[in-house]
Every structure is written in structure tokens, then in C-alpha cells.
Motif scaffolding. Structure first.
Motif, mmCIF file in Angstrom:
data_model
loop_
_atom_site.group_PDB
_atom_site.id
_atom_site.type_symbol
_atom_site.label_atom_id
_atom_site.label_comp_id
_atom_site.label_asym_id
_atom_site.label_seq_id
_atom_site.Cartn_x
_atom_site.Cartn_y
_atom_site.Cartn_z
ATOM 1 N N TYR A 43 0.844 -1.189 0.000
ATOM 2 C CA TYR A 43 0.000 0.000 0.000
ATOM 3 C C TYR A 43 0.884 1.245 0.000
ATOM 4 C CZ TYR A 43 1.029 0.145 5.026
ATOM 5 O OH TYR A 43 1.672 0.197 6.235
ATOM 6 N N TYR A 44 0.291 2.367 -0.416
ATOM 7 C CA TYR A 44 1.020 3.623 -0.431
ATOM 8 C C TYR A 44 1.016 4.221 0.972
ATOM 9 C CZ TYR A 44 2.436 8.393 -1.492
ATOM 10 O OH TYR A 44 3.095 9.591 -1.517
ATOM 11 N N ASP A 45 2.202 4.533 1.483
ATOM 12 C CA ASP A 45 2.343 5.122 2.807
ATOM 13 C C ASP A 45 2.653 6.605 2.633
ATOM 14 O OD1 ASP A 45 3.925 6.033 5.260
ATOM 15 O OD2 ASP A 45 3.195 4.079 5.922
ATOM 16 N N ALA A 46 1.718 7.455 3.018
ATOM 17 C CA ALA A 46 1.883 8.900 2.823
ATOM 18 C C ALA A 46 3.046 9.452 3.644
ATOM 19 C CB ALA A 46 0.591 9.623 3.189
ATOM 20 N N GLN A 47 3.298 8.882 4.811
ATOM 21 C CA GLN A 47 4.390 9.368 5.653
ATOM 22 C C GLN A 47 5.746 9.137 4.989
ATOM 23 O OE1 GLN A 47 4.195 8.488 9.895
ATOM 24 N NE2 GLN A 47 6.366 7.958 9.911
ATOM 25 N N ALA A 283 12.545 5.070 4.604
ATOM 26 C CA ALA A 283 12.653 5.759 3.315
ATOM 27 C C ALA A 283 14.034 6.388 3.239
ATOM 28 C CB ALA A 283 11.568 6.827 3.178
ATOM 29 N N VAL A 284 14.920 5.773 2.464
ATOM 30 C CA VAL A 284 16.303 6.234 2.394
ATOM 31 C C VAL A 284 16.871 5.901 1.013
ATOM 32 C CG1 VAL A 284 17.085 4.049 3.433
ATOM 33 C CG2 VAL A 284 18.590 6.039 3.467
ATOM 34 N N GLN A 285 17.637 6.820 0.460
ATOM 35 C CA GLN A 285 18.311 6.568 -0.812
ATOM 36 C C GLN A 285 19.534 5.706 -0.531
ATOM 37 O OE1 GLN A 285 17.020 7.493 -3.848
ATOM 38 N NE2 GLN A 285 15.283 8.154 -2.577
ATOM 39 N N THR A 286 19.494 4.466 -0.977
ATOM 40 C CA THR A 286 20.524 3.499 -0.615
ATOM 41 C C THR A 286 21.663 3.410 -1.623
ATOM 42 O OG1 THR A 286 19.433 1.659 -1.765
ATOM 43 C CG2 THR A 286 18.750 2.117 0.515
ATOM 44 N N ARG A 331 14.766 3.235 16.001
ATOM 45 C CA ARG A 331 16.108 3.762 16.276
ATOM 46 C C ARG A 331 17.111 2.624 16.499
ATOM 47 N NH1 ARG A 331 13.218 7.899 19.089
ATOM 48 N NH2 ARG A 331 13.254 6.676 21.006
ATOM 49 N N ARG A 332 16.684 1.611 17.234
ATOM 50 C CA ARG A 332 17.590 0.498 17.529
ATOM 51 C C ARG A 332 17.970 -0.253 16.254
ATOM 52 N NH1 ARG A 332 16.042 -4.564 21.554
ATOM 53 N NH2 ARG A 332 17.852 -5.896 21.053
ATOM 54 N N CYS A 333 16.999 -0.575 15.441
ATOM 55 C CA CYS A 333 17.286 -1.345 14.224
ATOM 56 C C CYS A 333 18.050 -0.511 13.197
ATOM 57 C CB CYS A 333 15.991 -1.887 13.628
ATOM 58 S SG CYS A 333 15.288 -3.250 14.585
ATOM 59 N N TRP A 334 17.755 0.794 13.146
ATOM 60 C CA TRP A 334 18.509 1.644 12.214
ATOM 61 C C TRP A 334 19.991 1.660 12.576
ATOM 62 C CZ3 TRP A 334 18.422 3.495 7.577
ATOM 63 C CH2 TRP A 334 19.382 4.450 7.209
ATOM 64 N N ALA A 335 20.300 1.771 13.861
ATOM 65 C CA ALA A 335 21.701 1.760 14.290
ATOM 66 C C ALA A 335 22.382 0.459 13.887
ATOM 67 C CB ALA A 335 21.791 1.969 15.800
ATOM 68 N N THR A 346 23.046 7.916 13.493
ATOM 69 C CA THR A 346 22.256 8.840 14.313
ATOM 70 C C THR A 346 21.148 9.528 13.522
ATOM 71 O OG1 THR A 346 23.772 10.693 13.878
ATOM 72 C CG2 THR A 346 24.263 9.280 15.770
ATOM 73 N N ALA A 347 21.241 9.511 12.205
ATOM 74 C CA ALA A 347 20.248 10.197 11.364
ATOM 75 C C ALA A 347 19.192 9.196 10.900
ATOM 76 C CB ALA A 347 20.931 10.855 10.167
ATOM 77 N N VAL A 348 18.236 8.950 11.775
ATOM 78 C CA VAL A 348 17.196 7.969 11.439
ATOM 79 C C VAL A 348 16.251 8.575 10.401
ATOM 80 C CG1 VAL A 348 15.371 6.496 12.352
ATOM 81 C CG2 VAL A 348 17.349 7.072 13.786
ATOM 82 N N PRO A 349 16.116 7.932 9.231
ATOM 83 C CA PRO A 349 15.223 8.475 8.196
ATOM 84 C C PRO A 349 13.760 8.229 8.541
ATOM 85 C CG PRO A 349 16.145 6.389 7.479
ATOM 86 C CD PRO A 349 16.785 6.712 8.808
ATOM 87 N N PRO A 350 12.828 8.796 7.778
ATOM 88 C CA PRO A 350 11.404 8.495 8.009
ATOM 89 C C PRO A 350 11.171 6.984 7.997
ATOM 90 C CG PRO A 350 11.635 10.286 6.435
ATOM 91 C CD PRO A 350 13.006 9.747 6.659
#
Length: 428
Positions: A43-47, A283-286, A331-335, A346-350
Motif C-alpha cells: 500500500y502507499y504510505d503517505a508518511q 525511506a532512504v536513498q541506498t 532507532r535500535r534497528c537503524w543503528a 544517528t540520522a534515522v530516516p522516516p
């Protein structure tokens, strides 16, 4: 023309539907939701400003039922790598390795240090023989050396991903068909396939297009409440406040999750819900050009799936993690995943956190005893779903195969014309 009513527009229901319309039969597909896909939906996630999948899924190149399904719906939505390679990283010491399965049937990869898990021996893979011979009561953990490096670096991550069940609760016999249909046939049959863009593009939307162009009726927002019987047949379907007549020559396929099917059919004793799954989408440009994945050791995040504009984490059999706050989990999984790819920790994306608390059916030995055959006590009612007696675990392949098996049973039981490309259901 026989009218076949299918309750549930997940992969099991869609699979049965495309088989039936391919044979020229009239089909009506019902679902309580506003979109198809069930637990395999997008589905489309607006956030996030993008389409996301409810969860991450791998399909293997040896999944014959999935291959048949995608051919019938005319889809080519999976990225297929050139080899059967499963990369891993231990975030505690940054060690990296890959399980790299060779093409032939002889498992040469086990004897090559560079192609097996770090700090393991070829002997660590011999428990596969015990699993192949396991009975329905055997737990996976009893067949493995849980103190060995191979358990942490090979068996546990892969088996959790397949079974979504702690290994001290999981029925070992569920892995037998996974081994015999994929890994034991060599790398050509176990290449990990990832949807290029979304599961909807790969598996759902092409099926809906196929059904619509074939004249099938699709009714969303139609909640199945039960059925009315007469003699040995279903006579009416109760859909909200509506009663839909079922003719004596018609058929019904109940393609709902096991717990929903049992709630609406009082005579059905089906497996209960199993473990939950946690998914986090960022949402991150990988910078990647093709979809890829990485298994993580020593972390909450178990797998990370990466596309050009997104990274997604999966935690199978998530347990108590499902009770934690979404922000803390993200935050934990992003790290954890950021250090794998050299991103700023430290820069957690949307992000979007999705907690699927009832992701699969109970895949313990007790749960397996409640798996039901495709036929029921009613002559014109059939069952589909990964929880039926496919012999497979709760996977995309199992769901699709269950729909194909239900269609085959309808053709046989109602003396209808067989599919144009005959399908032989797997033995249970």
C-alpha cells in the motif's frame, strides 16, 4: 457454467481463482478488506511517500507452485540473482560471510570454507539428514547443537526466517519439503528472489488484472460471517447482512487465515495463530541498483532488504519486541543496519513500523495435527490457505500451492474440466 465463490483475496484465494478462470469457469472473489493480498499486501504510505509491503518475503527459484502462478498471471516482478548466495554479517565484530550454494545436486559448498558460515565445519550441516527423517513430533532444536557456531550463524537465522517459530517450538518435519524441493536440488533451485518494486506488482495486481479480464467478479468490503447448510452442501453465504445463494452444482473455497476460518465455521478445528513478525521500513536513498538482502547476527534486526529508495528490516518470531514502542524499535534497528552499509547511525530516516501479531499459523507439532485437508464435511466447500495440508511451512509457496490444490479438488470432486495446464497437488 459452474459458479465458484472464493472467500479471501490473499495469495491462497487468488491462486485458486486464477486456476479456475484459466479453465473457463465463473468465479466471484470476496474479501473484507479494501485491497487484495492479505498478509502479502502492499500500500502507499503517505508518511514515507512510497509504496511499501506489509512484510518482507523471499521466494526461492525452486518454488514450482509460485512459478506456475506467476506464469498464469503473466507476471515477471522478481529480481533473480545469478547464484544462490545468502550473505551475512555479525554486527558484534563486523565479520562477514555468505552461504553460497553450488549449482549441482552434490553439496560441494559445505566442504569449502569460503562458501559456508564462518567458523563452521562441514559436519555442522549433517543435522539436515536428521531433519529429513524427522517425525511430526520432533522439535527442530532437539536435532541441532544449539551451542555450536553453526546454530547461531546458519541454522537459527535461516530456520527462523522459514518457520517464524522459535526453534524449541518448531516442528522439524516442516523443513523436509523445503530441503527436497530447493536446497538439495542445488543452487539453481534455491536462488533468493526479491520483488523488484513491491509484492503487489509481483504477485497481486497482475492476478487481479488476469481475473478481471477473464470476467471474474471481485467484491471488496464483503465480510464473510458464515454459511447456511442444507443436506451435505452449503446453500447460502452470509456476507454482512447479505445472503448469497450457492447452487448445488456450485463450489465454495474458504481461503482465510486459520483463526478466521475457525471463527466462521463452528465445525472446523484449525491451527491457531502462531508467532508475530516485526517489519520496519525506512525511506532512504541506498544507492543500490538491484534489490538485495543481508542476514544479521547479534542484533534485533534479523534481515535487511534494500532497494534503491528503501531499506526494510524483518524480525521473525519477534516475541516481546512487539510490545516495544515503535520509535525505540526504529532507532535500535537503524543503528544496527546503518553500520552494515556505512550510513549515519544517528540520522534515522522516516520510517514505518508494522507489527503483524498473528503472522503465521501455529507451526509446532500440536499445530500441525490440526492442519486440515482441502475437502470438508460439506460436498461443495473446500479449504485453502498455508495452514491446510500442503506439507509446507507458512510461506508464499505454501499459500499458493494450497489454492492450486483446492482448484484441483474442485475439478475432481465436481467432475469439471481440468485446468488447461494440469496441476498435480503435492502429497501431504
Amino acid at each position: 457454467m459452474t459458479h465458484i465463490h472464493i472467500i479471501g483475496a490473499g495469495l491462497a484465494g487468488l491462486s485458486a481463482a486464477v486456476e479456475l478462470v484459466a479453465a473457463g469457469h465463473r468465479v466471484t472473489l470476496y474479501d473484507a478488506a479494501r485491497r487484495a493480498g492479505g498478509r502479502c499486501r502492499s500500500y502507499y504510505d503517505a508518511q514515507l511517500g512510497q509504496v511499501i509491503d506489509n512484510g518482507n518475503h523471499l521466494v526461492l527459484s525452486g518454488n514450482t507452485s509460485t512459478a506456475r502462478y506467476t506464469k498464469l498471471i503473466g507476471a515477471d516482478g522478481f529480481h533473480v540473482p545469478s547464484s544462490a548466495r545468502f550473505p551475512f554479517m555479525d554486527i558484534r565484530d563486523q565479520a562477514r560471510w555468505a552461504i553460497d550454494v553450488n549449482e549441482g545436486r552434490v553439496p560441494v559448498w559445505m566442504f569449502q570454507r569460503s562458501k559456508r558460515a564462518a567458523h563452521t565445519s562441514w559436519k555442522d550441516y549433517l543435522p539436515a539428514l536428521k531433519i529429513l527423517l524427522a517425525n511430526q513430533e520432533a522439535l527442530l532444536s532437539t536435532l541441532l547443537d544449539t551451542a555450536s557456531p553453526a546454530f547461531e550463524r546458519f541454522w537459527e537465522p535461516l530456520m527462523l526466517a522459514v518457520l517464524n517459530t522459535p526453534l524449541n517450538k518448531a516442528a522439524a518435519c516442516l523443513l523436509r519439503p523445503v530441503f527436497t524441493e530447493t536446497i538439495l536440488k542445488g543452487g539453481a533451485h534455491c536462488r533468493p528472489m526479491i520483488a523488484r518494486t513491491s509484492l503487489a506488482d509481483a504477485l497481486i495486481d497482475p492476478a487481479l488484472t488476469k481475473l478481471e479480464t477473464s470476467g471474474a467478479e471481485i467484491r471488496f468490503g464483503a465480510r464473510f460471517m458464515g454459511l447456511e447448510e442444507r443436506d451435505d452442501c452449503a446453500q447460502h453465504l452470509r456476507l454482512g447482512g447479505e445472503a448469497v445463494e450457492v447452487g448445488r452444482a456450485d463450489a465454495v473455497v474458504i481461503a482465510l487465515p486459520s483463526w478466521q476460518a475457525a471463527d466462521t465455521l463452528p465445525w472446523l478445528d484449525a491451527p491457531g495463530a502462531g508467532e508475530g513478525i516485526l517489519n520496519i521500513h525506512y525511506a532512504v536513498q541506498t544507492g543500490v541498483f538491484a534489490p538485495e538482502f543481508l542476514g544479521l547476527i547479534g542484533s534485533l534486526a534479523q534481515w535487511v532488504f534494500v532497494r534503491a529508495d528503501a531499506a526494510s528490516v524483518t524480525v521473525s518470531a519477534a516475541g516481546k519486541a512487539l510490545e516495544e514502542r515503535p520509535d525505540d524499535l526504529a532507532r535500535r534497528c537503524w543503528a544496527e543496519i546503518a553500520q552494515c552499509y556505512g550510513w549515519d547511525q544517528t540520522a534515522v530516516p522516516p520510517f514505518r513500523v508494522i507489527k503483524e501479531k498473528r503472522a503465521t499459523f501455529d507451526q509446532s507439532p500440536a499445530g500441525l495435527k490440526k492442519r486440515r485437508p482441502v475437502t470438508t464435511r460439506l460436498r461443495n466447500v473446500f479449504l485453502a490457505g498455508d495452514w491446510t495440508q500442503t506439507g509446507l511451512p507458512a510461506t508464499i509457496e505454501g499459500a499458493i500451492r494450497s489454492g492450486q490444490t483446492a482448484a484441483a479438488a474442485i475439478f475432481k470432486g465436481a467432475a469439471l474440466s481440468p485446468p488447461k495446464s494440469p496441476f498435480t497437488p503435492a502429497s501431504n
